[in-house]
Design an enzyme around this catalytic site. Structure first.
Site, PDB file in Angstrom:
ATOM      1  CD  GLU A  23     -25.519  -1.294 -27.298  1.00 44.41           C
ATOM      2  OE1 GLU A  23     -26.576  -0.651 -27.150  1.00 44.41           O
ATOM      3  OE2 GLU A  23     -25.352  -2.141 -28.194  1.00 44.41           O
TER       4      GLU A  23
ATOM      5  CB  CYS B 218     -32.164  -2.149 -31.176  1.00 46.23           C
ATOM      6  SG  CYS B 218     -33.749  -2.466 -30.358  1.00 46.23           S
TER       7      CYS B 218
ATOM      8  CG  HIS C  36     -29.348  -3.044 -27.143  1.00 42.07           C
ATOM      9  ND1 HIS C  36     -29.239  -1.753 -27.599  1.00 42.07           N
ATOM     10  CD2 HIS C  36     -30.673  -3.355 -27.170  1.00 42.07           C
ATOM     11  CE1 HIS C  36     -30.442  -1.277 -27.878  1.00 42.07           C
ATOM     12  NE2 HIS C  36     -31.330  -2.229 -27.632  1.00 42.07           N
TER      13      HIS C  36
END
Length: 541
Positions: free
Chosen positions: A515, A379, A513
């Site tokens: 994750e 990001c 993102h």
């Protein structure tokens, strides 16, 4: 028939209700049940989207674009059930909905009150959007006795009566402190917490006791006696060396068996082999790598909860322990401090908002590019990597982001419209901050033959987003002449999603993102590849 489990907390906050909920969900799954987990947050904010990461920690984003509590990340990682917007509600959302109905006249002139209107709205949330789940596990945020939580406790009390004991169960998580000077565990705080809960009309069916020391037979008997419980329903919860040992630890204490006993269910014992394998890999790694995370909120690690877990998952995939050095981005804005990165095997710059620390992130990206150290920008980390390349490779010395103020070379700028499916979404600079970003899952097309395409093994992906600014596509050609490759774009080719640097061992920035989609049993391919590159780097140092 769907059954409901309500999990409350007492004595102090941060005892691990979220992990307890997630672990119980995993155990019930392992027994063959279909589960769904939900979080009821008593705070007045509509969602955590505008809350400081230093206060609230990470904002977890669901597939459908809801900004939610970080506990939903635990739910997904432990059960692999994708959370939805309907799995997290706040007092702010409840009151916003009620007030909108009142303004429309939906209550036909009635006086709007906490009971029944607020409690009815909470119950409607708890029982809504359910398909064929066997269990709905609802975690109530905060601690019993908090004034803001009273409507939620009243709502679940009512639900307990309406559903009956054959469809509802109350679990209470408390602290049993150990007084080292006296050499004793003290049960009184738990007794008072349960008494407070009982005063609200709720009798816990299971008591989960967090403690530094094992509960003895006397402590269990005393808690069962004073809290009106069977002795078998008093469950100890000791600290473990990894969160992925929690399901096994709770199972050995009998928590899932007690749930089945309450509901009169007979099922085979759960197969926890996968959890044991994960814990074994964590406890017995074949090596170790060190990742330097250069971020804005490193003084509160919960601000990067999913990131820390995704790095650990990448380590599991490579059978190595990932040591993380949490580094404040601002220190790299001072001359000479970039040397702090000399001994790390990989550099990761995560997301964030605002200008503070961004020059330090740019310095970290330049260090990684110059020194051939694996770099992963997520990001804001991608945006800073692009700005670094623009300044030092593309002869754009004023390159910057309009997020930080006017600039003559807006390499990163505010998005005002974008496609979501077949619909155009629009935003303005004067609009609200909350809920106005590009949120949730969006597709991207990958360049055939690129490194990222090889990592994913696909030419089209979908990942979750949470951002308001985007790399300016108008600078794509100029930047690509320097060697930077825009290897992932939105399907319409307007929004850059991924950049990489061919010829570098591992240098990648992503606007999304990843994750948020990593799981212990299914590590995200980008984190798996990044940790592998860091492992190779460690062998060269």
């Amino acid at each position: 028939m769907t059954r409901f489990i309500f999990i409350t907390g007492g004595v102090v906050s941060s005892l691990g209700k979220g992990l307890a909920s997630a672990a119980l969900g995993a155990l019930l799954q392992a027994r063959g049940f279909k589960v769904r987990l939900r979080k009821l947050d008593p705070y007045l904010n509509v969602d955590p989207g505008t809350m400081s990461p230093f206060q609230h920690g990470e904002v977890y984003v669901t597939e459908d674009g809801a900004e939610t509590d970080l506990d939903l990340g635990h739910y997904e990682r432990f059960t692999r059930v994708a959370s939805r917007r309907s799995d997290n509600v706040t007092t702010g959302q409840i009151y916003s909905k009620i007030l909108a109905k009142e303004r429309r006249g939906d209550y036909l002139g009635a006086t709007v009150q906490v009971i029944p209107h607020v409690t009815d709205a909470i119950k409607e949330f708890v029982r809504g959007d359910i398909a064929d789940e066997d269990f709905i596990i609802c975690e109530i945020g905060g601690t019993v006795g908090d004034i803001e939580g009273l409507p939620f406790f009243e709502a679940i009390r009512q639900l307990g009566n309406e559903l009956g004991r054959d469809r509802s169960l109350f679990m209470h998580l408390t602290l049993v402190p150990y007084i080292s000077t006296a050499g004793e565990l003290k049960t009184k705080p738990t007794q008072h917490s349960v008494k407070e809960l009982q005063s609200l009309g709720i009798q816990p069916d299971i008591l989960v006791c967090r403690s530094e020391m094992p509960l003895g037979r006397d402590e269990r008997r005393k808690l069962a006696l004073f809290c009106n419980l069977r002795e078998q329903a008093v469950i100890q919860a000791l600290d473990v060396d990894t969160i992925y040992a929690v399901p096994r630890a709770y199972h050995e204490e009998g928590i899932d068996q007690e749930v089945c006993h309450h509901f009169g269910l007979e099922t085979p014992a759960p197969d926890l082999q996968r959890w044991d394998e994960v814990c074994n890999a964590i406890r017995n790694p074949d090596g170790e790598v060190t990742i330097g995370v250069v971020g804005k909120y490193t003084s509160l690690i919960d601000a990067y909860k999913s990131l820390a877990e995704a790095l650990a998952h990448g380590g599991l995939a490579n059978r190595v322990r990932v040591g993380v050095r949490w580094l404040d981005a601002e220190i790299f804005e001072k001359p000479g401090y970039v040397a702090e990165l000399e001994n790390v095997h990989g550099i990761l710059v995560p997301g964030g908002f605002g200008e503070r620390g961004t020059e330090g992130m740019i310095a970290a990206a330049q260090f990684a590019r110059d020194r051939k150290v694996p770099y992963f920008g997520i990001c804001l980390g991608m945006q800073m990597a692009v700005i670094e390349a623009a300044r030092h490779l593309a002869d754009l010395p004023a390159a910057g982001s309009t997020e930080f103020g006017p600039t003559d070379q807006p390499v990163v700028g505010l998005m005002t419209e974008w496609l979501r499916g077949n619909e155009v979404e629009r935003r303005s600079t004067e609009g609200d901050l909350g809920g106005t970003m590009r949120l949730g899952a969006y597709p991207a097309k990958l360049t055939p033959g690129s490194q990222v395409q090889e990592i994913y093994g696909a030419e089209r992906i979908s990942e979750r987003h949470r951002h308001r600014y985007e790399v300016n596509i108008n600078y794509k050609e100029r930047l690509e002449t320097t060697g930077l490759l825009f290897s992932g774009l939105s399907p319409d080719g307007v929004l850059p999603e991924i950049v990489e640097l061919p010829g570098h061992p591992w240098y990648m920035g992503v606007q999304f993102h990843p994750e948020l989609r990593s799981r212990p049993f299914e590590p995200h391919p980008l984190f798996t590849s990044f940790v592998r590159a860091a492992l190779e780097q460690s062998r060269l140092m």
